[in-house]
Write a protein that holds these residues in place. Structure first.
Motif, PDB file in Angstrom:
ATOM      1  N   TYR A 107       1.042  -1.341   0.019  1.00  0.00           N
ATOM      2  CA  TYR A 107       0.006   0.026  -0.132  1.00  0.00           C
ATOM      3  C   TYR A 107       0.981   1.314   0.199  1.00  0.00           C
ATOM      4  N   HIS A 108       0.481   2.238  -0.669  1.00  0.00           N
ATOM      5  CA  HIS A 108       1.258   3.395  -0.628  1.00  0.00           C
ATOM      6  C   HIS A 108       0.238   4.529  -1.172  1.00  0.00           C
ATOM      7  N   GLU A 109       0.673   5.754  -0.944  1.00  0.00           N
ATOM      8  CA  GLU A 109       0.028   7.060  -1.562  1.00  0.00           C
ATOM      9  C   GLU A 109      -0.079   7.011  -2.917  1.00  0.00           C
ATOM     10  N   LEU A 110      -1.142   7.343  -3.575  1.00  0.00           N
ATOM     11  CA  LEU A 110      -1.059   7.253  -5.149  1.00  0.00           C
ATOM     12  C   LEU A 110      -0.368   8.321  -5.736  1.00  0.00           C
ATOM     13  N   TYR A 111       0.088   8.221  -6.949  1.00  0.00           N
ATOM     14  CA  TYR A 111       1.052   9.128  -7.596  1.00  0.00           C
ATOM     15  C   TYR A 111       0.219  10.001  -8.404  1.00  0.00           C
ATOM     16  N   THR A 112       0.625  11.229  -8.672  1.00  0.00           N
ATOM     17  CA  THR A 112      -0.258  12.074  -9.514  1.00  0.00           C
ATOM     18  C   THR A 112       0.865  13.081 -10.343  1.00  0.00           C
ATOM     19  N   CYS A 113       0.539  13.412 -11.220  1.00  0.00           N
ATOM     20  CA  CYS A 113       1.334  14.480 -12.161  1.00  0.00           C
ATOM     21  C   CYS A 113       0.504  15.260 -13.241  1.00  0.00           C
ATOM     22  N   SER A 114       0.686  16.752 -13.072  1.00  0.00           N
ATOM     23  CA  SER A 114      -0.095  17.323 -13.693  1.00  0.00           C
ATOM     24  C   SER A 114       0.711  18.533 -14.319  1.00  0.00           C
ATOM     25  N   MET A 115       0.841  18.875 -15.529  1.00  0.00           N
ATOM     26  CA  MET A 115       1.311  19.884 -16.131  1.00  0.00           C
ATOM     27  C   MET A 115       0.438  21.020 -16.860  1.00  0.00           C
ATOM     28  N   ASN A 116       0.099  22.058 -16.169  1.00  0.00           N
ATOM     29  CA  ASN A 116      -0.842  23.038 -16.735  1.00  0.00           C
ATOM     30  C   ASN A 116      -1.018  24.332 -15.998  1.00  0.00           C
ATOM     31  N   LYS A 117      -1.793  24.899 -16.180  1.00  0.00           N
ATOM     32  CA  LYS A 117      -2.022  26.386 -15.238  1.00  0.00           C
ATOM     33  C   LYS A 117      -2.189  26.148 -13.987  1.00  0.00           C
ATOM     34  N   LEU A 118      -1.872  26.972 -13.116  1.00  0.00           N
ATOM     35  CA  LEU A 118      -1.780  26.653 -11.621  1.00  0.00           C
ATOM     36  C   LEU A 118      -3.374  26.283 -11.092  1.00  0.00           C
ATOM     37  N   THR A 119      -4.456  27.114 -11.749  1.00  0.00           N
ATOM     38  CA  THR A 119      -5.930  26.801 -11.122  1.00  0.00           C
ATOM     39  C   THR A 119      -6.137  24.947 -11.538  1.00  0.00           C
ATOM     40  N   VAL A 120      -5.626  24.709 -12.761  1.00  0.00           N
ATOM     41  CA  VAL A 120      -6.074  23.481 -13.132  1.00  0.00           C
ATOM     42  C   VAL A 120      -5.371  22.455 -12.213  1.00  0.00           C
ATOM     43  N   ILE A 121      -4.146  22.791 -11.987  1.00  0.00           N
ATOM     44  CA  ILE A 121      -3.126  22.033 -10.901  1.00  0.00           C
ATOM     45  C   ILE A 121      -3.852  21.944  -9.768  1.00  0.00           C
ATOM     46  N   LYS A 122      -4.427  23.037  -9.244  1.00  0.00           N
ATOM     47  CA  LYS A 122      -4.964  22.989  -7.822  1.00  0.00           C
ATOM     48  C   LYS A 122      -6.236  21.969  -7.871  1.00  0.00           C
ATOM     49  N   GLU A 123      -6.982  22.038  -9.159  1.00  0.00           N
ATOM     50  CA  GLU A 123      -8.005  20.905  -9.213  1.00  0.00           C
ATOM     51  C   GLU A 123      -7.595  19.629  -9.134  1.00  0.00           C
ATOM     52  N   ALA A 124      -6.440  19.388  -9.812  1.00  0.00           N
ATOM     53  CA  ALA A 124      -6.117  17.948 -10.248  1.00  0.00           C
ATOM     54  C   ALA A 124      -5.671  17.278  -8.463  1.00  0.00           C
ATOM     55  N   VAL A 125      -5.026  18.366  -7.886  1.00  0.00           N
ATOM     56  CA  VAL A 125      -4.578  18.054  -6.385  1.00  0.00           C
ATOM     57  C   VAL A 125      -5.952  17.838  -5.657  1.00  0.00           C
ATOM     58  N   ARG A 126      -7.145  18.695  -5.631  1.00  0.00           N
ATOM     59  CA  ARG A 126      -8.395  18.515  -4.860  1.00  0.00           C
ATOM     60  C   ARG A 126      -8.694  16.844  -5.421  1.00  0.00           C
ATOM     61  N   GLU A 127      -8.682  16.529  -6.826  1.00  0.00           N
ATOM     62  CA  GLU A 127      -9.227  15.196  -7.057  1.00  0.00           C
ATOM     63  C   GLU A 127      -8.411  14.147  -6.673  1.00  0.00           C
ATOM     64  N   SER A 128      -7.101  14.238  -6.657  1.00  0.00           N
ATOM     65  CA  SER A 128      -6.146  13.330  -6.327  1.00  0.00           C
ATOM     66  C   SER A 128      -6.516  13.146  -4.654  1.00  0.00           C
ATOM     67  N   ASP A 129      -6.774  14.233  -3.855  1.00  0.00           N
ATOM     68  CA  ASP A 129      -7.181  14.057  -2.435  1.00  0.00           C
ATOM     69  C   ASP A 129      -8.454  13.192  -2.320  1.00  0.00           C
ATOM     70  N   ARG A 130      -9.464  13.241  -3.284  1.00  0.00           N
ATOM     71  CA  ARG A 130     -10.709  12.865  -3.024  1.00  0.00           C
ATOM     72  C   ARG A 130     -10.389  11.505  -3.214  1.00  0.00           C
ATOM     73  N   LEU A 131      -9.599  10.845  -4.429  1.00  0.00           N
ATOM     74  CA  LEU A 131      -9.391   9.653  -4.817  1.00  0.00           C
ATOM     75  C   LEU A 131      -8.464   8.838  -3.700  1.00  0.00           C
ATOM     76  N   GLN A 132      -7.941   9.633  -2.964  1.00  0.00           N
ATOM     77  CA  GLN A 132      -6.912   9.002  -1.739  1.00  0.00           C
ATOM     78  C   GLN A 132      -7.997   8.792  -0.630  1.00  0.00           C
ATOM     79  N   LYS A 133      -9.011   9.467  -0.456  1.00  0.00           N
ATOM     80  CA  LYS A 133      -9.668   9.233   0.608  1.00  0.00           C
ATOM     81  C   LYS A 133     -10.666   8.098   0.350  1.00  0.00           C
TER      82      LYS A 133
END
Length: 202
Positions: free
Chosen positions: A134-160
């Motif tokens: 088991y480990h924390e999921l991996y995520t990578c996003s290259m885009n505008k800052l607002t899009v990256i923030k949204e990707a972080v929120r989605e990653s957090d949802r998936l992790q939970k």
């Protein structure tokens, strides 16, 4: 936008243009056995979901013809380092919704996304040489800052979502999962530990 959300322990090989793709999924409908021996991706999910749905369709028909018909379990054999979180969820969702019972067997290793898929089985068994991770999921996003923030929120949802599933299916407390993420390490689990933690339940 380039966004990748994965949960695996090995690099993914993407076939080059014109290269034949050898599916890591082996299907044996007559024995109701499905074998996974590679990364979890869209095509693997398609193979597994399709086979489970096909067997369920056959069982639905047989039940309609015979009131005494008993659904024989599907067995999913897993030897995988993990892969795409979304494709993992497609497989888990199909297993959870299947009227035909599905058992999982870890033949070698079930890590990351494959570990979560293993937990979806009704009866979960493994060889004594099996390993889990088991480990924390991996995520990578290259885009505008607002899009990256949204990707972080989605990653957090998936992790939970993943953590809730692990806690529901095993004896592992949230505090242990938090500890693993805080250490930024992969948590490797032996067969004996898996039995003690309720990962293996048969």
């Amino acid at each position: 936008m380039k966004q990748v959300i994965r949960c695996n322990h090995a690099p993914t090989h993407l076939p080059a243009e014109g290269e034949d793709r050898k599916s890591p999924v082996l299907l044996n409908p007559s024995t109701r056995k499905i074998y996974i021996s590679g990364n979890i991706d869209q095509e693997v999910a398609l193979d597994i979901v399709g086979e489970i749905n096909t067997i369920n369709s056959i069982d639905d028909t047989m039940e309609g013809m015979n009131d005494d018909y008993t659904r024989k379990p599907i067995t999913l054999y897993i030897n995988s380092p993990g892969g795409s979180v979304y494709d993992m969820m497609a497989i888990i969702g199909t297993i959870e919704e299947s009227k035909t019972p599905i058992d999982t067997v870890c033949t070698g290793y079930a890590m990351s996304a494959a570990f979560i898929i293993f937990l979806a089985g009704r009866n979960r068994s493994a060889t004594k040489w099996a390993s889990f991770m088991y480990h924390e999921l991996y995520t990578c996003s290259m885009n505008k800052l607002t899009v990256i923030k949204e990707a972080v929120r989605e990653s957090d949802r998936l992790q939970k979502e993943m953590d809730r599933y692990v806690i529901t299916k095993t004896n592992i407390p949230q505090s242990k999962l938090d500890e693993v993420r805080s250490s930024k390490q992969d948590w490797f689990i032996s067969y004996n530990e898996a039995c003690e933690l309720g990962i293996v339940n048969t």
